[in-house]
Design an enzyme around this catalytic site. Structure first.
Site, PDB file in Angstrom:
ATOM      1  CB  SER A  80      -0.939   0.024   1.195  1.00 28.81           C
ATOM      2  OG  SER A  80      -2.024  -0.810   0.936  1.00 28.81           O
TER       3      SER A  80
ATOM      4  CE  LYS B 218      -3.938   0.556  -0.909  1.00 30.11           C
ATOM      5  NZ  LYS B 218      -4.590   0.240   0.387  1.00 30.11           N
TER       6      LYS B 218
ATOM      7  CE1 TYR C 239      -5.430  -1.288  -3.954  1.00 29.15           C
ATOM      8  CE2 TYR C 239      -5.636  -3.672  -3.964  1.00 29.15           C
ATOM      9  CZ  TYR C 239      -5.458  -2.490  -3.275  1.00 29.15           C
ATOM     10  OH  TYR C 239      -5.294  -2.511  -1.915  1.00 29.15           O
TER      11      TYR C 239
ATOM     12  CE1 TYR D  53      -4.843   1.506   4.507  1.00 32.00           C
ATOM     13  CE2 TYR D  53      -3.465  -0.041   5.674  1.00 32.00           C
ATOM     14  CZ  TYR D  53      -3.875   0.522   4.498  1.00 32.00           C
ATOM     15  OH  TYR D  53      -3.341   0.105   3.318  1.00 32.00           O
TER      16      TYR D  53
ATOM     17  CB  VAL E  20       0.116  -5.843   4.326  1.00 32.42           C
ATOM     18  CG1 VAL E  20      -1.088  -5.166   4.950  1.00 32.42           C
ATOM     19  CG2 VAL E  20      -0.101  -6.105   2.841  1.00 32.42           C
TER      20      VAL E  20
END
Ligand code: GLU
Length: 272
Positions: free
Chosen positions: A63, A66, A188, A240, A258
């Site tokens: 991530s 992103k 993605y 998050y 992760v």
């Protein structure tokens, strides 16, 4: 103490504590990662670079990538992007389905999975070859032409990414995905499969510590104001539902993945 001495001290301390946490085994390939690997690298805007441990070894940044897709979508759509995705911390798990229903398909922020899927959709609508465009963009940030996706990791996530399939279809049903979910998901999974070393990572993100401008070739990637906004999102949403904890303990804008990576930025000073 200077940066080098601080890092040496912290590295030593962290290296000696008992292993905690777990591998992200829900992506089968990530279950094979060696848990002993540990590296750190700092790049300052004044040109100081220093690394320790396995800092030259590539790993799956997941991530963290992103942030790159978000920067590109922001460049393309400008402020209109915020009609498709919010800028609020979610306070829930990165792959929550329930919140999305309440929010009528507008993901809380661009870093939770639903938000990153919408950002992927924006890039798919922008280019015929978004995968190539994204890679060219990332390579240009540090001028490292060897950076690449991992076909092995993206296939592994694709084989088990049922939750992301659900999220993408759910957002599509609520009208906030324009392209075919399969194509959005393929992009993605490729995005999340990028493999980068700690050294590359600190150099790739350095423009966000430097008001949106690269250090190696002085190129304005994002305006100063937009780069501040990306940092604000990393500060409030980059971890998050642990974003508050990270802000409390570390206090820097950052992003986790992760795959075990964390990148953090000290505006006007450095990226680590
Ligand atoms: N590819 C991972 C997923 O979609 C990314 C999650 C993360 O790194 O936080 O589940």
């Amino acid at each position: 103490m200077n940066h080098k001495e601080i890092i040496e001290k912290v590295f030593e301390k962290i290296n000696n504590i008992e292993q905690k946490g777990a591998l992200a085994a829900y992506i089968p390939e990530l279950a094979n990662v060696d848990v002993e690997k540990f590296g750190v690298h700092i790049s300052t805007i004044s040109g100081f670079n220093f690394g320790m441990g396995d800092y030259k070894e590539n790993f799956s940044i997941q991530s963290i990538a992103k942030v790159f897709s978000l920067c590109l979508a922001y460049k393309m759509l400008g402020g209109e992007l915020w009609n498709r995705v919010g800028v609020e911390p979610s306070g829930t798990a990165f792959n929550s389905l329930t919140q999305l229903e309440k929010d009528k398909g507008i993901p809380r922020n661009p870093f939770i999975n639903a938000g990153a899927l919408v950002i992927s959709d924006v890039l798919l609508s922008t280019w015929a070859t978004p995968k190539e465009e994204l890679l060219a963009f990332i390579r240009s940030l540090s001028n490292n032409q060897t950076l690449n996706y991992s076909a092995r990791i993206s296939a592994s996530e694709k084989s088990s990414g049922y939750r992301n399939v659900a999220l993408c279809n759910f957002v599509k049903s609520l009208g906030n995905i324009e392209n075919e979910p399969d194509n959005v998901l393929d992009f993605y999974f490729d995005l999340c499969s990028l493999e980068v070393s700690c050294q590359d990572l600190s150099q790739l993100f350095l423009f966000l510590a430097n008001e949106g401008k690269t250090i190696h070739d002085n190129k304005q990637i994002l305006t100063k104001s937009r780069s501040k906004r990306i940092n604000a999102l990393m500060q409030t949403c980059g971890f998050y539902d642990e974003s508050g904890e990270f802000a409390f303990r570390v206090g820097l804008p950052g992003k986790s993945g992760v795959g075990g990576g964390i990148v953090a930025i000290h505006p006007d000073k450095y990226c680590i």
